[in-house]
Design an enzyme around this catalytic site. Structure first.
Site, PDB file in Angstrom:
ATOM      1  N   HIS A  72       0.818  -1.210   0.000  1.00 50.45           N
ATOM      2  CA  HIS A  72       0.000   0.000   0.000  1.00 50.45           C
ATOM      3  C   HIS A  72       0.856   1.267   0.000  1.00 50.45           C
ATOM      4  O   HIS A  72       1.977   1.273   0.492  1.00 50.45           O
ATOM      5  CB  HIS A  72      -1.030   0.001   1.146  1.00 50.45           C
ATOM      6  CG  HIS A  72      -0.496   0.249   2.521  1.00 50.45           C
ATOM      7  ND1 HIS A  72      -1.168  -0.140   3.657  1.00 50.45           N
ATOM      8  CD2 HIS A  72       0.643   0.854   2.975  1.00 50.45           C
ATOM      9  CE1 HIS A  72      -0.481   0.228   4.717  1.00 50.45           C
ATOM     10  NE2 HIS A  72       0.605   0.827   4.337  1.00 50.45           N
ATOM     11  N   GLU A  91      -5.014   0.404  -0.031  1.00 53.41           N
ATOM     12  CA  GLU A  91      -4.729  -1.014   0.185  1.00 53.41           C
ATOM     13  C   GLU A  91      -4.895  -1.793  -1.136  1.00 53.41           C
ATOM     14  O   GLU A  91      -5.549  -1.304  -2.066  1.00 53.41           O
ATOM     15  CB  GLU A  91      -5.712  -1.580   1.220  1.00 53.41           C
ATOM     16  CG  GLU A  91      -5.696  -0.860   2.579  1.00 53.41           C
ATOM     17  CD  GLU A  91      -4.485  -1.202   3.442  1.00 53.41           C
ATOM     18  OE1 GLU A  91      -3.442  -1.625   2.915  1.00 53.41           O
ATOM     19  OE2 GLU A  91      -4.583  -1.026   4.667  1.00 53.41           O
TER      20      GLU A  91
HETATM   21  P1  PGA Z   1       6.074   2.106   8.166  1.00 52.95           P
HETATM   22  O1  PGA Z   1       4.716   2.227   7.372  1.00 52.95           O
HETATM   23  O2  PGA Z   1       6.950   3.195   7.651  1.00 52.95           O
HETATM   24  O3  PGA Z   1       5.695   2.337   9.599  1.00 52.95           O
HETATM   25  O4  PGA Z   1       6.625   0.764   7.900  1.00 52.95           O
HETATM   26  C1  PGA Z   1       4.758   2.432   6.001  1.00 52.95           C
HETATM   27  C2  PGA Z   1       3.366   2.292   5.446  1.00 52.95           C
HETATM   28  O5  PGA Z   1       2.571   1.499   5.976  1.00 52.95           O
HETATM   29  O6  PGA Z   1       3.081   2.947   4.429  1.00 52.95           O
END
Ligand code: PGA
Length: 241
Positions: free
Chosen positions: A138, A143
């Site tokens: 995503h 999503e």
């Molecule tokens: P994260 O999240 O940087 O905390 O891994 C990235 C995202 O879900 O887009």
């Protein structure tokens, strides 16, 4: 896509910060697209340091964030507005009145999304957009799906996203199930995009983003159609390239 592989998470932030410095030198009143999550923290730390060193000036900047949890007020410690205040805005000379984060308490998400997109359009679209990536591919909270959604909209979070983000909450039941997310169309209108990822858990998502045939089941793969994307990853996130 321009792919930059670096050794450490800190270097991801430094490389991305170099691009921000150049962007604001070229256009001090740039429209920045900002992201939350663990990944952009190294960028924000680097930007704060450069601001302290007098190397970057945010006084004319406007920013739009990618997303916000539905149901969380701006002062909730897990809201993305709060995250931005604590991790960036409080430490730099950005005009708070020109920082926009989707409103998680809004009643009419469709109307809100239209207004958010219109505001971005009226400003000439985002000059530089920063993106993290979910392990499920995503971007923002777009999503995996059967279609790409153009506009800013309300989304149901994937189970894997709720689980991944539960690390920030007392219990998984406290994680909001929905969010307001900038849509793929609005993201794709950005003039420049930086996609950042760290760690092995993101390796498959990065591989899919760069090599799989673009499809909404792999949301980040749409970026293959964008003309100015820089992917900045550490060796672990690049391990399947
Ligand atoms: P994260 O999240 O940087 O905390 O891994 C990235 C995202 O879900 O887009």
């Amino acid at each position: 896509m321009n792919v930059v592989v670096v050794d450490t998470y800190k270097e991801i932030g430094e490389k991305a910060a170099d691009i921000f410095v150049a962007q604001l030198l070229m256009k001090p009143n740039s429209i920045l697209g900002l992201a939350t999550g663990s990944t952009p923290l190294s960028l924000y730390e680097a930007l704060i340091q450069r601001y302290k060193d007098g190397k970057i000036d945010f006084s004319q900047v406007t920013s739009f964030n990618l997303d916000e949890y539905v149901g969380l007020a701006p002062d909730h410690e897990q809201s993305y507005r709060y995250f931005m205040e604590k991790n960036l805005f409080e430490h730099i000379n950005i005009d708070k009145n020109k920082t926009y984060v989707p409103d998680g308490l809004v009643k009419d998400a469709d109307a809100f999304g239209k207004a958010y997109d219109q505001q971005i359009k009226d400003m000439g679209y985002i000059d530089l957009q920063i993106l993290g990536i979910g392990a499920n591919g995503h971007i923002g909270f777009n999503e995996p799906d059967k279609i790409f959604t153009y506009a800013t909209h309300k989304v149901d979070l994937a189970e894997t996203t709720i689980k991944a983000n539960s690390r920030f909450f007392d219990s998984i039941d406290d994680v909001p199930k929905q969010a307001i997310s900038m849509g793929i169309g609005t993201i794709m209108k950005s003039k420049k995009i930086i996609l950042m990822a760290t760690g092995e858990a993101k390796a498959q998502a990065i591989r899919d983003a760069i090599y799989t045939d673009p499809a909404p089941e792999h949301p980040a793969s749409i970026l293959q159609f964008h003309q100015n994307v820089t992917v900045i990853v550490d060796k672990e996130a690049a391990s399947l390239l």
